[in-house]
Each structure stands twice: as C-alpha cells, then as structure tokens.
Design a protein around this motif. Structure first.
Motif, PDB file in Angstrom:
ATOM      1  N   GLY A  41       0.803  -1.212   0.000  1.00  0.00           N
ATOM      2  CA  GLY A  41       0.000   0.000   0.000  1.00  0.00           C
ATOM      3  C   GLY A  41       0.837   1.263   0.000  1.00  0.00           C
ATOM      4  O   GLY A  41       0.527   2.226  -0.677  1.00  0.00           O
ATOM      5  N   ASN A  42       1.917   1.260   0.798  1.00  0.00           N
ATOM      6  CA  ASN A  42       2.773   2.437   0.891  1.00  0.00           C
ATOM      7  C   ASN A  42       4.145   1.999   1.380  1.00  0.00           C
ATOM      8  O   ASN A  42       4.421   0.804   1.526  1.00  0.00           O
ATOM      9  CB  ASN A  42       2.160   3.467   1.851  1.00  0.00           C
ATOM     10  N   THR A  43       5.007   2.982   1.632  1.00  0.00           N
ATOM     11  CA  THR A  43       6.384   2.681   2.013  1.00  0.00           C
ATOM     12  C   THR A  43       6.453   1.883   3.308  1.00  0.00           C
ATOM     13  O   THR A  43       7.165   0.875   3.404  1.00  0.00           O
ATOM     14  CB  THR A  43       7.187   3.985   2.173  1.00  0.00           C
ATOM     15  N   TRP A 232      17.303  12.433  -7.497  1.00  0.00           N
ATOM     16  CA  TRP A 232      16.500  11.237  -7.268  1.00  0.00           C
ATOM     17  C   TRP A 232      15.006  11.529  -7.340  1.00  0.00           C
ATOM     18  O   TRP A 232      14.229  10.706  -7.831  1.00  0.00           O
ATOM     19  CB  TRP A 232      16.851  10.620  -5.921  1.00  0.00           C
ATOM     20  N   GLY A 233      14.603  12.690  -6.859  1.00  0.00           N
ATOM     21  CA  GLY A 233      13.183  13.025  -6.930  1.00  0.00           C
ATOM     22  C   GLY A 233      12.681  13.119  -8.354  1.00  0.00           C
ATOM     23  O   GLY A 233      11.622  12.583  -8.705  1.00  0.00           O
ATOM     24  N   THR A 234      13.437  13.781  -9.217  1.00  0.00           N
ATOM     25  CA  THR A 234      13.021  13.954 -10.611  1.00  0.00           C
ATOM     26  C   THR A 234      13.205  12.683 -11.434  1.00  0.00           C
ATOM     27  O   THR A 234      12.565  12.522 -12.482  1.00  0.00           O
ATOM     28  CB  THR A 234      13.813  15.100 -11.271  1.00  0.00           C
ATOM     29  N   VAL A 240      10.707   4.079 -12.002  1.00  0.00           N
ATOM     30  CA  VAL A 240       9.589   3.136 -11.882  1.00  0.00           C
ATOM     31  C   VAL A 240       9.486   2.288 -13.149  1.00  0.00           C
ATOM     32  O   VAL A 240       9.362   1.058 -13.089  1.00  0.00           O
ATOM     33  CB  VAL A 240       8.263   3.887 -11.643  1.00  0.00           C
ATOM     34  N   VAL A 241       9.543   2.942 -14.312  1.00  0.00           N
ATOM     35  CA  VAL A 241       9.442   2.229 -15.589  1.00  0.00           C
ATOM     36  C   VAL A 241      10.605   1.255 -15.743  1.00  0.00           C
ATOM     37  O   VAL A 241      10.425   0.098 -16.152  1.00  0.00           O
ATOM     38  CB  VAL A 241       9.409   3.230 -16.761  1.00  0.00           C
ATOM     39  N   GLY A 277       7.660   5.392  -4.599  1.00  0.00           N
ATOM     40  CA  GLY A 277       9.027   5.388  -4.105  1.00  0.00           C
ATOM     41  C   GLY A 277       9.683   6.747  -4.095  1.00  0.00           C
ATOM     42  O   GLY A 277      10.858   6.864  -3.722  1.00  0.00           O
ATOM     43  N   ILE A 278       8.947   7.807  -4.486  1.00  0.00           N
ATOM     44  CA  ILE A 278       9.565   9.135  -4.537  1.00  0.00           C
ATOM     45  C   ILE A 278       9.948   9.610  -3.132  1.00  0.00           C
ATOM     46  O   ILE A 278      10.968  10.296  -2.965  1.00  0.00           O
ATOM     47  CB  ILE A 278       8.633  10.158  -5.231  1.00  0.00           C
ATOM     48  N   THR A 279       9.159   9.230  -2.134  1.00  0.00           N
ATOM     49  CA  THR A 279       9.502   9.619  -0.765  1.00  0.00           C
ATOM     50  C   THR A 279      10.801   8.964  -0.326  1.00  0.00           C
ATOM     51  O   THR A 279      11.688   9.615   0.242  1.00  0.00           O
ATOM     52  CB  THR A 279       8.368   9.236   0.195  1.00  0.00           C
TER      53      THR A 279
END
Length: 312
Positions: A41-43, A232-234, A240-241, A277-279
């Motif tokens: 569901g989340n991290t 890493w954020g950008t 993901v791909v 996973g951006i967090t």
C-alpha cells in the motif's frame, strides 16, 4: 560567487564529480518492490512486509553483484565525466592551466556523456539486483494469455544467486537480455546525472565566498544533499518504468517496451504509479549524497595535503 579562475597562490577547488554515483549502491529492497511489486500500500507497508517475510536481510537482497562491481563502475563513469569536462573547458579556454570557470554547456555535455556510459555499465548490474529482489514477491497472473516462466509462488526461487541469474538470463533471453530496460535507464540516467552534478557545482560556487579557494564542509554537505534530493526526486518516474521492465521476466513477460510499460501502468494504476518510491528516493537522496560528497572532499584534502589539487 567563486566561479572565476583560480587565484594566484590559491589551491584550485577540487573536482567534485569523482565522488560517487547519484545512483550509488544502497539498500534498495523497499524502493524496487514499491515500484515493481504488488500488494504494497505504501512505504511503511512495504518495509513491514519485507521484514516480516525475509527479516532484515530482505532489504539487502541482490546486493552482492553491485558490491563487486561498484568500484569499477564509479571509476569508469566519473573518469569519463571528469575528463570530458576538463577537455571541453581546456578547448574553450585560452589559458587551460588557469582553471577556467564552469560553463553550463560543458557541464551539461559531460553529464550526458557520463549518463550514456553509465547505462552500458549499470544496466546489467541493476537487472541482476532487481531480478533477485523480485523473485520472492507475490506472483499475480494478470492475463490468461501470460504464462509463468518460472516456478510458482512458494516453490524454489527462480534464481539461486547472481551467477545463476546471469546464466539463466543469457540462456533464455540471450546477451541482449542483460540490457532489458536500457532505454528507460537512458531516459533516467542522462537527465539524472545532469540534475546531480550541475546543481552541486553551481551551489558550491554560489555558497563559497570569492576569497575562499575551496568550499567549506558545510557548503559541500548542503550542496551535495540538495543535488541528491533533486536528482532522485526527478528521476523517480523513469526509475519506476525501468524497475518494472527489468523485473518483467522473473515469472512472466508483460511489457513490450518502454512505451508499452508506461501505457499499461497508467491504464491500470493511474498517474500516481510513476511517483511510487519518490519519498524513499528523496529522503535518502539528501543524507546519502551529502555524506558522499563531504567524505570525498575531506578525504581528498587529507590525502593531497598542501599539494595543488588537480582534476582526477
């Protein structure tokens, strides 16, 4: 702020880009599974599930191959960046030894070249790591036309280790199979390196007073952390791909390529899937990069002492 040529008698600022990769070795079990796995569901849910089923070792699954290759990878990639940037700077400068200022075009081109080289070296490493991590994930057949390539959940894992994983991929998919996801990695790494090195160089130049030959430890720490978080954020959407393309093939083949992966992921899970996973990426990016750059700069100064600092 400190962007001009080196002053007489002063030590030129050390070249920061030989420090370590923005995609450097790290415990990536939770990030990869969030991006390419199912049932999380989340991290926090992912962390709890991995720890419950595989203990703390689950977060380091698939890391032996990256551990064995990271030194060679960094040496080649950052040597390419440093030498490319130095060549471009000297080509545009009438006095190469005077330490020409950083130009955006030179840094941009050098970062892009480093990104291309990183794909050639890093794609097989990431592929093996992700395959070893994802073989323990829940298998969910999404289409009756898709047949499992490996054993079903609960039986023998598809791969017994890095060497067996490489041999299996080469045997079933050929040498080209080791570069599955290379297109997505190219779209991630080329802009990723640009958004890693360029912010760091200009932030350290901006923070460092003109009278100082070298950036302070605080400037290095802050600039490195900001650069890591930005890069890493950008890079998360293409990460993901890439993760999904490389995880594809452990049990079944769902995606025909980058565009097909993007299309299927968007249709099934919406736009938010590309920010999974951006967090994790952004939060770990700041301290990880800050520590790497700071450790590099301090070590370089300690090793070289009072000798002039030159480009690696």
């Amino acid at each position: 702020m400190g962007t001009g040529p080196a002053r007489a008698g002063a030590l030129p600022r050390p070249r920061p880009w030989a420090a370590s990769s923005w995609k450097t070795l790290r415990p990536a079990g939770s990030e990869t599974r969030l991006q390419a796995g199912v049932g999380y569901g989340n991290t926090l849910s992912c962390i709890r599930t991995v720890y419950k089923k595989e203990s703390v070792f689950g977060f380091f699954k698939g890391m032996s191959f990256p551990l064995a290759s990271i030194a060679v990878y960094n040496s080649v990639v950052f040597g390419v960046f440093s030498n490319t940037q130095r060549f471009l700077s000297q080509h545009h400068s009438r006095e190469p030894e005077a330490g020409p200022p950083h130009t955006l075009s030179d840094l941009l081109l050098a970062s892009m070249v480093a990104g291309v080289v990183s794909v050639g070296l890093g794609t097989p490493v990431d592929l093996i790591k992700i395959r070893l991590q994802m073989q323990t994930q829940p298998f969910r057949e999404t289409s009756l036309s898709l047949k499992p390539r490996a054993v079903a959940l609960g039986e023998q894992p598809a791969y017994q280790g890095p060497v067996h994983c490489i041999a299996t991929i080469v045997r079933t998919e050929g040498l080209a199979g080791l570069y599955r996801g290379a297109g997505a990695m190219m779209l991630r790494d080329v802009p990723g390196y640009c958004l890693y090195f360029i912010p760091y160089v200009f932030l350290t130049d901006w923070i460092t007073p003109e009278a100082c030959a070298d950036p302070s430890p605080y400037a290095v720490w802050l600039a490195g952390g900001v650069a890591g978080a930005i890069s890493w954020g950008t890079a998360t959407p293409m990460d993901v791909v890439k993760s999904r393309l490389q995880a594809d093939g452990v049990y079944l083949n769902k995606y025909k390529g980058v565009l097909d992966c993007i299309s299927q992921s968007y249709q099934k899970e919406g736009l938010k899937v590309f920010f999974r996973g951006i967090t994790v990426n952004a939060v770990r990016g700041f301290p990880m990069s800050a520590a790497m750059f700071l450790g590099y700069e301090l070590s370089l100064r300690a090793i070289r002492g009072d000798y002039p600092v030159t480009s690696p």
